[in-house]
Motif scaffolding. Structure first.
Motif, mmCIF file in Angstrom:
data_model
loop_
_atom_site.group_PDB
_atom_site.id
_atom_site.type_symbol
_atom_site.label_atom_id
_atom_site.label_comp_id
_atom_site.label_asym_id
_atom_site.label_seq_id
_atom_site.Cartn_x
_atom_site.Cartn_y
_atom_site.Cartn_z
ATOM 1 N N SER A 34 0.826 -1.200 0.000
ATOM 2 C CA SER A 34 0.000 0.000 0.000
ATOM 3 C C SER A 34 0.859 1.248 0.000
ATOM 4 C CB SER A 34 -0.928 0.022 1.219
ATOM 5 O OG SER A 34 -1.879 -1.006 1.127
ATOM 6 N N ASP A 35 1.966 1.191 0.740
ATOM 7 C CA ASP A 35 2.865 2.340 0.803
ATOM 8 C C ASP A 35 3.496 2.656 -0.547
ATOM 9 O OD1 ASP A 35 2.321 2.652 3.495
ATOM 10 O OD2 ASP A 35 4.187 1.726 4.176
ATOM 11 N N SER A 36 3.598 1.660 -1.417
ATOM 12 C CA SER A 36 4.220 1.861 -2.724
ATOM 13 C C SER A 36 3.281 2.558 -3.713
ATOM 14 C CB SER A 36 4.654 0.516 -3.310
ATOM 15 O OG SER A 36 3.520 -0.217 -3.749
ATOM 16 N N GLY A 37 1.976 2.555 -3.415
ATOM 17 C CA GLY A 37 1.005 3.132 -4.345
ATOM 18 C C GLY A 37 0.663 2.196 -5.489
ATOM 19 N N GLU A 38 1.146 0.952 -5.425
ATOM 20 C CA GLU A 38 0.883 -0.014 -6.482
ATOM 21 C C GLU A 38 -0.267 -0.946 -6.158
ATOM 22 O OE1 GLU A 38 5.167 -1.344 -6.442
ATOM 23 O OE2 GLU A 38 4.777 -1.337 -8.595
ATOM 24 N N TYR A 39 -0.704 -0.971 -4.904
ATOM 25 C CA TYR A 39 -1.687 -1.954 -4.464
ATOM 26 C C TYR A 39 -2.459 -1.424 -3.268
ATOM 27 C CZ TYR A 39 -3.408 -6.078 -1.956
ATOM 28 O OH TYR A 39 -4.191 -6.980 -1.307
ATOM 29 N N PHE A 40 -3.754 -1.662 -3.258
ATOM 30 C CA PHE A 40 -4.570 -1.374 -2.079
ATOM 31 C C PHE A 40 -5.638 -2.438 -1.959
ATOM 32 C CE2 PHE A 40 -2.815 2.824 -2.701
ATOM 33 C CZ PHE A 40 -2.572 3.236 -1.400
ATOM 34 N N GLN A 41 -5.957 -2.777 -0.732
ATOM 35 C CA GLN A 41 -7.109 -3.629 -0.470
ATOM 36 C C GLN A 41 -8.113 -2.755 0.261
ATOM 37 O OE1 GLN A 41 -6.434 -7.284 1.668
ATOM 38 N NE2 GLN A 41 -8.595 -7.827 1.585
ATOM 39 N N ASN A 142 -4.341 -0.089 -15.688
ATOM 40 C CA ASN A 142 -3.145 0.525 -16.243
ATOM 41 C C ASN A 142 -3.043 1.996 -15.835
ATOM 42 O OD1 ASN A 142 -0.798 0.844 -17.656
ATOM 43 N ND2 ASN A 142 -1.774 0.990 -19.662
ATOM 44 N N VAL A 143 -2.604 2.194 -14.606
ATOM 45 C CA VAL A 143 -2.306 3.521 -14.083
ATOM 46 C C VAL A 143 -0.927 3.447 -13.434
ATOM 47 C CG1 VAL A 143 -4.712 4.202 -13.685
ATOM 48 C CG2 VAL A 143 -3.451 3.047 -11.870
ATOM 49 N N GLU A 144 -0.246 4.588 -13.341
ATOM 50 C CA GLU A 144 1.081 4.593 -12.735
ATOM 51 C C GLU A 144 1.022 4.372 -11.232
ATOM 52 O OE1 GLU A 144 3.801 7.706 -13.812
ATOM 53 O OE2 GLU A 144 3.061 7.719 -15.876
ATOM 54 N N GLU A 145 -0.057 4.853 -10.605
ATOM 55 C CA GLU A 145 -0.161 4.757 -9.150
ATOM 56 C C GLU A 145 -1.639 4.677 -8.761
ATOM 57 O OE1 GLU A 145 1.126 7.383 -5.229
ATOM 58 O OE2 GLU A 145 1.835 7.989 -7.203
#
Length: 179
Positions: A34-41, A142-145
């Motif tokens: 989550s901190d990376s901005g690549e994944y959230f649940q 397909n988004v950067e963040e």
């Protein structure tokens, strides 16, 4: 009964969303990603095909993260075919003895697949109606963040039935060892 269909659970999530001032609540069990901005649940309220309210438990991630996962999995399979004692990175325990040659080979296979543009991925949405809490969703876009507006827009479009996947196939280059 699946608790994600329970009126009390749905009311509680609605209250939490209202308190947060957004249409979802984050599930905080994957903090590093989550901190990376690549994944959230996250969880949100939606409706089933027959119009009943339900809690959706969703994992959303960037298409690039999905690509990186897929290309690593393929590289690990190739290394496993050569080094029979190889253990994939995600399955390694504290007692695993690193085989530097095998790990270097992973990087070589990744670079080779990228150079040959061998791996391509497209956006997807998987729905798990047999999920243990409500209905599970897994989404790669397909988004950067991934940031709050991306999540909010996804929920609005999903609930309105207007969410559309980009079926184009993409590949990405990884930054291995700071290259």
């Amino acid at each position: 009964m699946n608790p994600g269909f329970d009126a009390g659970e749905i009311a509680q999530l609605k209250k939490e969303c209202e308190e947060e001032g957004q249409n979802y609540v984050l599930v905080l069990d994957e903090q590093e990603l989550s901190d990376s901005g690549e994944y959230f649940q996250f969880q949100f309220i939606g409706k089933t095909e027959d119009g009943k309210e339900v809690i959706y438990d969703a994992a959303i991630f960037t298409l690039e993260l999905h690509y990186n996962s897929m290309i690593l999995d393929e590289a690990e399979k190739r290394v496993g075919a050569i080094h029979k004692d190889f253990v994939p990175i995600e399955q390694r325990g504290g007692d695993y003895v690193i085989n530097p040659k095998a790990d270097e080979l992973i990087e070589e296979f990744i670079m080779e697949m990228e150079d040959d543009d061998e791996m391509k991925v497209s956006e997807f949405l998987n729905i798990d109606k047999d999920f243990e809490f409500g209905i599970g969703l897994e989404v790669a876009i397909n988004v950067e963040e991934i940031f709050p507006e991306v999540i909010e827009d996804f929920i609005k479009e999903f609930n309105a039935g207007t969410f559309e996947l980009d079926k184009d196939r993409y590949s990405f280059k990884q930054d291995i060892a700071g290259e």
